[in-house]
Design a protein around this motif. Structure first.
Motif, short mmCIF file in Angstrom:
data_model
loop_
_atom_site.label_atom_id
_atom_site.label_comp_id
_atom_site.label_asym_id
_atom_site.label_seq_id
_atom_site.Cartn_x
_atom_site.Cartn_y
_atom_site.Cartn_z
N LEU A 24 64.99 61.91 -23.20
CA LEU A 24 63.86 61.50 -24.03
C LEU A 24 62.59 61.77 -23.24
N GLN A 25 61.56 62.27 -23.91
CA GLN A 25 60.30 62.58 -23.24
C GLN A 25 59.23 61.62 -23.72
N PHE A 26 58.49 61.07 -22.77
CA PHE A 26 57.37 60.17 -23.05
C PHE A 26 56.14 60.69 -22.31
N PRO A 27 54.96 60.31 -22.78
CA PRO A 27 53.75 60.81 -22.14
C PRO A 27 53.56 60.31 -20.70
N ASP A 28 54.03 59.10 -20.40
CA ASP A 28 53.87 58.55 -19.05
C ASP A 28 54.82 57.37 -18.84
N MET A 29 54.91 56.89 -17.62
CA MET A 29 55.83 55.82 -17.26
C MET A 29 55.48 54.51 -17.99
N ASP A 30 54.21 54.25 -18.20
CA ASP A 30 53.82 53.03 -18.93
C ASP A 30 54.40 53.04 -20.34
N ARG A 31 54.37 54.18 -20.99
CA ARG A 31 54.90 54.29 -22.36
C ARG A 31 56.42 54.11 -22.37
N GLU A 53 79.42 52.75 -22.31
CA GLU A 53 78.98 52.68 -20.92
C GLU A 53 77.69 53.50 -20.85
N LEU A 54 76.64 52.91 -20.33
CA LEU A 54 75.33 53.56 -20.34
C LEU A 54 74.70 53.51 -18.96
N ARG A 55 74.13 54.62 -18.57
CA ARG A 55 73.30 54.69 -17.37
C ARG A 55 71.96 55.26 -17.81
N MET A 56 70.90 54.66 -17.35
CA MET A 56 69.58 55.11 -17.75
C MET A 56 68.73 55.34 -16.51
N LEU A 57 68.00 56.42 -16.51
CA LEU A 57 67.16 56.79 -15.38
C LEU A 57 65.78 57.18 -15.93
N PHE A 58 64.75 56.55 -15.42
CA PHE A 58 63.38 56.94 -15.78
C PHE A 58 62.87 57.87 -14.69
N VAL A 59 62.39 59.04 -15.09
CA VAL A 59 61.90 60.05 -14.13
C VAL A 59 60.50 60.44 -14.53
N GLU A 60 59.60 60.41 -13.56
CA GLU A 60 58.23 60.81 -13.83
C GLU A 60 57.99 62.20 -13.24
N GLY A 61 57.33 63.03 -13.99
CA GLY A 61 57.05 64.38 -13.53
C GLY A 61 55.74 64.87 -14.08
#
Length: 64
Positions: A24-31, A53-61
């Motif tokens: 999933l793509q978001f504009p920024d980490m706050d969003r 079973e779920l693993r979630m990773l937030f990545v900022e770029g």
């Protein structure tokens, strides 16, 4: 922002056929944090609890 089909190649280890990766793509980490804390997403989390079973990773770029 948009959807860009990607082709993946497993470089090492194994990836069971039943595994799915979703990006999933978001504009920024706050969003992202706003979405993750939203009432709508909390409802989805409750509904799937124990079902998958779920693993979630937030990545900022940054765009290339």
């Amino acid at each position: 922002m948009g959807f860009f089909p990607l082709r993946a190649h497993l470089s090492s280890g194994t990836w069971p056929a039943a595994r799915v990766a979703t990006v999933l793509q978001f504009p920024d980490m706050d969003r992202i944090k706003e979405w993750y804390s939203s009432a709508e997403y909390q409802e989805a989390r409750t509904a799937r609890h124990g079902a998958i079973e779920l693993r979630m990773l937030f990545v900022e770029g940054k765009p290339a």
